[in-house]
Design a protein around this motif. Structure first.
Motif, PDB file in Angstrom:
ATOM      1  N   ALA A 121      38.233  56.566  67.092  1.00  0.00           N
ATOM      2  CA  ALA A 121      37.872  57.391  67.095  1.00  0.00           C
ATOM      3  C   ALA A 121      36.830  57.502  65.354  1.00  0.00           C
ATOM      4  O   ALA A 121      35.565  58.628  64.978  1.00  0.00           O
ATOM      5  CB  ALA A 121      39.013  58.406  66.513  1.00  0.00           C
ATOM      6  N   VAL A 122      37.733  57.019  65.014  1.00  0.00           N
ATOM      7  CA  VAL A 122      36.218  56.970  63.737  1.00  0.00           C
ATOM      8  C   VAL A 122      35.389  56.023  63.589  1.00  0.00           C
ATOM      9  O   VAL A 122      34.310  56.193  63.092  1.00  0.00           O
ATOM     10  CB  VAL A 122      37.419  55.932  62.441  1.00  0.00           C
ATOM     11  CG1 VAL A 122      36.756  55.760  61.482  1.00  0.00           C
ATOM     12  CG2 VAL A 122      38.422  56.999  61.993  1.00  0.00           C
ATOM     13  N   THR A 123      35.212  54.685  64.508  1.00  0.00           N
ATOM     14  CA  THR A 123      34.466  54.078  64.467  1.00  0.00           C
ATOM     15  C   THR A 123      33.301  53.909  65.984  1.00  0.00           C
ATOM     16  O   THR A 123      32.049  53.699  65.651  1.00  0.00           O
ATOM     17  CB  THR A 123      34.523  52.512  64.475  1.00  0.00           C
ATOM     18  OG1 THR A 123      35.071  52.200  65.873  1.00  0.00           O
ATOM     19  CG2 THR A 123      35.068  52.037  63.612  1.00  0.00           C
ATOM     20  N   GLY A 124      33.900  54.507  66.895  1.00  0.00           N
ATOM     21  CA  GLY A 124      33.286  54.844  67.960  1.00  0.00           C
ATOM     22  C   GLY A 124      32.251  53.582  68.485  1.00  0.00           C
ATOM     23  O   GLY A 124      31.882  53.758  69.678  1.00  0.00           O
ATOM     24  N   ASP A 125      33.242  52.337  68.187  1.00  0.00           N
ATOM     25  CA  ASP A 125      32.899  51.263  68.739  1.00  0.00           C
ATOM     26  C   ASP A 125      34.564  50.753  69.180  1.00  0.00           C
ATOM     27  O   ASP A 125      35.392  49.878  68.112  1.00  0.00           O
ATOM     28  CB  ASP A 125      32.352  50.798  67.582  1.00  0.00           C
ATOM     29  CG  ASP A 125      32.217  49.163  68.568  1.00  0.00           C
ATOM     30  OD1 ASP A 125      31.955  48.586  69.680  1.00  0.00           O
ATOM     31  OD2 ASP A 125      31.666  47.788  67.297  1.00  0.00           O
TER      32      ASP A 125
END
Length: 95
Positions: free
Chosen positions: A29-33
């Motif tokens: 959710a924070v990085t999208g990776d």
């Protein structure tokens, strides 16, 4: 291996699994990776698992020592049925 230590180990593994799923979701959710999320989610809970097991082991050891380390007067605080150290029980005080 004692039953208490085995139970602590199982609890640690269970905690690791739950934490892994939560950490991966938050990291994604924070990085999208997904690669970064999986890397972070494997690294952090692995370190946490080791410290959790150490924490639980120390707490167990402390709990096992507590009755003997408290001394004989601590038994008097357990209830009025134990006249230890010459202390009168709560029931005797009220009479």
């Amino acid at each position: 291996m004692s039953l208490a230590r085995y139970r602590t180990l199982l609890k640690t593994v269970s905690y690791y699994g739950v934490h892994l799923v939560v950490a991966a979701g938050v990291a994604y959710a924070v990085t999208g990776d997904w690669v970064a999320a999986l890397t972070l989610s494997l690294l952090e809970p692995t370190v946490q698992m080791l410290f959790f097991y150490l924490h639980e082991t120390l707490w167990e050891r402390q709990a096992q020592r507590r009755p003997s380390a408290a001394g004989p007067c601590a038994a008097a605080a357990a209830g009025p049925q134990l006249p230890v150290c010459g202390h009168r029980s709560v029931l005797q005080h009220s009479a």
